[in-house]
Design an enzyme around this catalytic site. Structure first.
Site, mmCIF file in Angstrom:
data_model
loop_
_atom_site.group_PDB
_atom_site.id
_atom_site.type_symbol
_atom_site.label_atom_id
_atom_site.label_comp_id
_atom_site.label_asym_id
_atom_site.label_seq_id
_atom_site.Cartn_x
_atom_site.Cartn_y
_atom_site.Cartn_z
ATOM 1 N N GLY A 147 10.592 -6.783 17.023
ATOM 2 C CA GLY A 147 11.459 -6.953 18.182
ATOM 3 C C GLY A 147 10.652 -7.041 19.456
ATOM 4 O O GLY A 147 9.414 -6.975 19.443
ATOM 5 N N THR A 151 3.651 0.568 11.222
ATOM 6 C CA THR A 151 3.923 1.962 11.586
ATOM 7 C C THR A 151 4.260 2.827 10.387
ATOM 8 O O THR A 151 4.348 4.052 10.517
ATOM 9 C CB THR A 151 5.071 2.045 12.606
ATOM 10 O OG1 THR A 151 6.226 1.375 12.074
ATOM 11 C CG2 THR A 151 4.675 1.409 13.930
ATOM 12 N N GLY A 152 4.463 2.218 9.214
ATOM 13 C CA GLY A 152 4.611 2.994 7.990
ATOM 14 C C GLY A 152 6.029 3.375 7.655
ATOM 15 O O GLY A 152 6.981 3.132 8.410
ATOM 16 N N GLU A 153 6.157 4.006 6.480
ATOM 17 C CA GLU A 153 7.438 4.532 6.010
ATOM 18 C C GLU A 153 7.258 5.991 5.606
ATOM 19 O O GLU A 153 6.223 6.370 5.049
ATOM 20 C CB GLU A 153 7.949 3.753 4.780
ATOM 21 C CG GLU A 153 8.121 2.272 4.999
ATOM 22 C CD GLU A 153 6.953 1.479 4.428
ATOM 23 O OE1 GLU A 153 6.079 2.065 3.761
ATOM 24 O OE2 GLU A 153 6.913 0.266 4.674
ATOM 25 N N ASP A 186 0.866 -1.180 0.000
ATOM 26 C CA ASP A 186 0.000 0.000 0.000
ATOM 27 C C ASP A 186 0.904 1.232 0.000
ATOM 28 O O ASP A 186 1.179 1.818 1.036
ATOM 29 C CB ASP A 186 -0.912 -0.041 1.235
ATOM 30 C CG ASP A 186 -1.933 1.080 1.259
ATOM 31 O OD1 ASP A 186 -1.910 1.938 0.361
ATOM 32 O OD2 ASP A 186 -2.760 1.097 2.188
ATOM 33 N N HIS A 187 1.362 1.613 -1.206
ATOM 34 C CA HIS A 187 2.381 2.648 -1.342
ATOM 35 C C HIS A 187 1.871 3.856 -2.111
ATOM 36 O O HIS A 187 1.017 3.726 -2.986
ATOM 37 C CB HIS A 187 3.608 2.084 -2.077
ATOM 38 C CG HIS A 187 4.608 1.442 -1.172
ATOM 39 N ND1 HIS A 187 5.941 1.752 -1.185
ATOM 40 C CD2 HIS A 187 4.452 0.514 -0.203
ATOM 41 C CE1 HIS A 187 6.586 1.041 -0.273
ATOM 42 N NE2 HIS A 187 5.690 0.277 0.335
#
Length: 329
Positions: free
Chosen positions: A174, A105-107, A37-38
């Site tokens: 993590g 959390t997205g980019e 989803d970009h």
């Protein structure tokens, strides 16, 4: 049996081709399909970025049995969570219960475009946690009013709810993210074959919402299949050399030009060491096996190169799936 998926990579194909690829993947026997989803491709050489949700609606009607999923959507900056909740419910109806909402959390690459800045990772985790709570509340069918740290919701309700609730998969990487999001997620999304991650997720899974036992842990690997290994390596280097930069870098760069600059010293041999390239199906099987050994139940393959998908389906997909099922069960 490990489930093998196909990646509908919006960064390397246009909307009509993505729908066609989805149909071909289902016909080839892939168990599920994930879609990025970009708003932008990682590199200009990839050349595409159609709106994923419009394409998902078309794919839901064009396919009949294969599971569908976003991999992944950021529900906190470019989209408000109430919009995500509505979109996911609608796609689930169109897909007759085959859809999973993958969240992360997205980019910066995709989220900075709305001009609201790019928060720190701690803030983005806070925003994701709040967004998930809002989406869960709306998917209950209740009228929701919410005054939070990051989001306001005023008298919102999803009027068209699917009979089968939308599962939520969340990307975790993590201890900190698993402890925080494991209790909120139906499924785990992981980017590395880390057995400790899967074990920890199963331990904390679903506590926040009383979810049923842990379902799936979903990984993803890029491949560059081609009958010419040199061609496969060159293509992977041209379009996927950003992959080795690592998540801390990939989440922070704002433009394809930034990714080009950051990856300019990545060599072809560096790419070939980390991505199975060429005609050797056994190399792909071994890469997938690492995820199974780590406890993952699902792995989605990314065939690099939008213009290579038809050849991949014609020549490699079915024998590759057969080899994977024989080796992995």
């Amino acid at each position: 049996m490990m489930r093998i998926g196909y990646t509908l990579m919006t960064e390397q194909a246009g909307p009509k081709d993505l729908v066609r690829h989805a149909v071909r993947a289902e016909q080839a026997g892939f168990d599920f399909e994930v879609m990025s989803d970009h708003y932008s491709p990682w590199l200009t050489e990839q050349g595409h970025a159609p709106y994923a949700w419009s394409v998902l609606g078309a794919i839901a009607h064009a396919t009949g049995s294969v599971d569908l999923m976003t991999y992944v959507t950021c529900p906190s900056i470019r989209y408000h969570p109430v919009v995500i909740a509505q979109k996911a419910a609608t796609v689930q109806i169109l897909a007759d219960g085959r859809f999973t909402l993958g969240l992360g959390t997205g980019e910066c690459l995709n989220e900075h475009v709305v001009g609201d800045g790019w928060p720190s990772i701690d803030a983005r985790m806070d925003m994701l946690e709040e967004a998930v709570a809002i989406i869960r509340a709306l998917h209950s069918g209740d009228l929701v009013t919410w005054k939070g740290e990051y989001f306001d919701v005023q008298s919102a309700r999803i009027w068209d709810l699917p009979e089968i609730p939308v599962p939520l998969a969340i990307a975790m990487s993590g201890d900190k993210s698993v402890e925080r999001f494991g209790p909120m997620a139906d499924d785990l999304i992981g980017v590395e074959p880390d057995s400790r991650l899967v074990h920890q997720w199963k331990h904390v899974h679903g506590r926040a919402f009383g979810l049923p036992p842990a379902r799936t842990a979903i990984g993803q690997i890029p491949i560059s299949w081609d009958d010419d290994r040199d061609v496969a390596i060159a293509r992977a280097h041209q379009q996927f050399r950003w992959f080795g930069l690592g998540w801390p870098v990939n989440s922070e760069l704002p433009t394809p030009a930034g990714f080009a600059a950051a990856s300019q010293f990545v060599r072809k041999e560096d790419v070939a060491e980390n991505i199975p390239c060429g005609p050797d199906l056994d190399a792909i099987v071994e890469a997938v096996k690492a995820y199974k050994d780590a406890g993952f139940t699902d792995v989605a393959l990314v065939q690099i190169g939008g213009d290579t998908q038809d050849r991949f389906f014609d020549e490699a997909a079915k024998p590759l799936l057969e080899a994977l099922h024989v080796e992995l069960g």
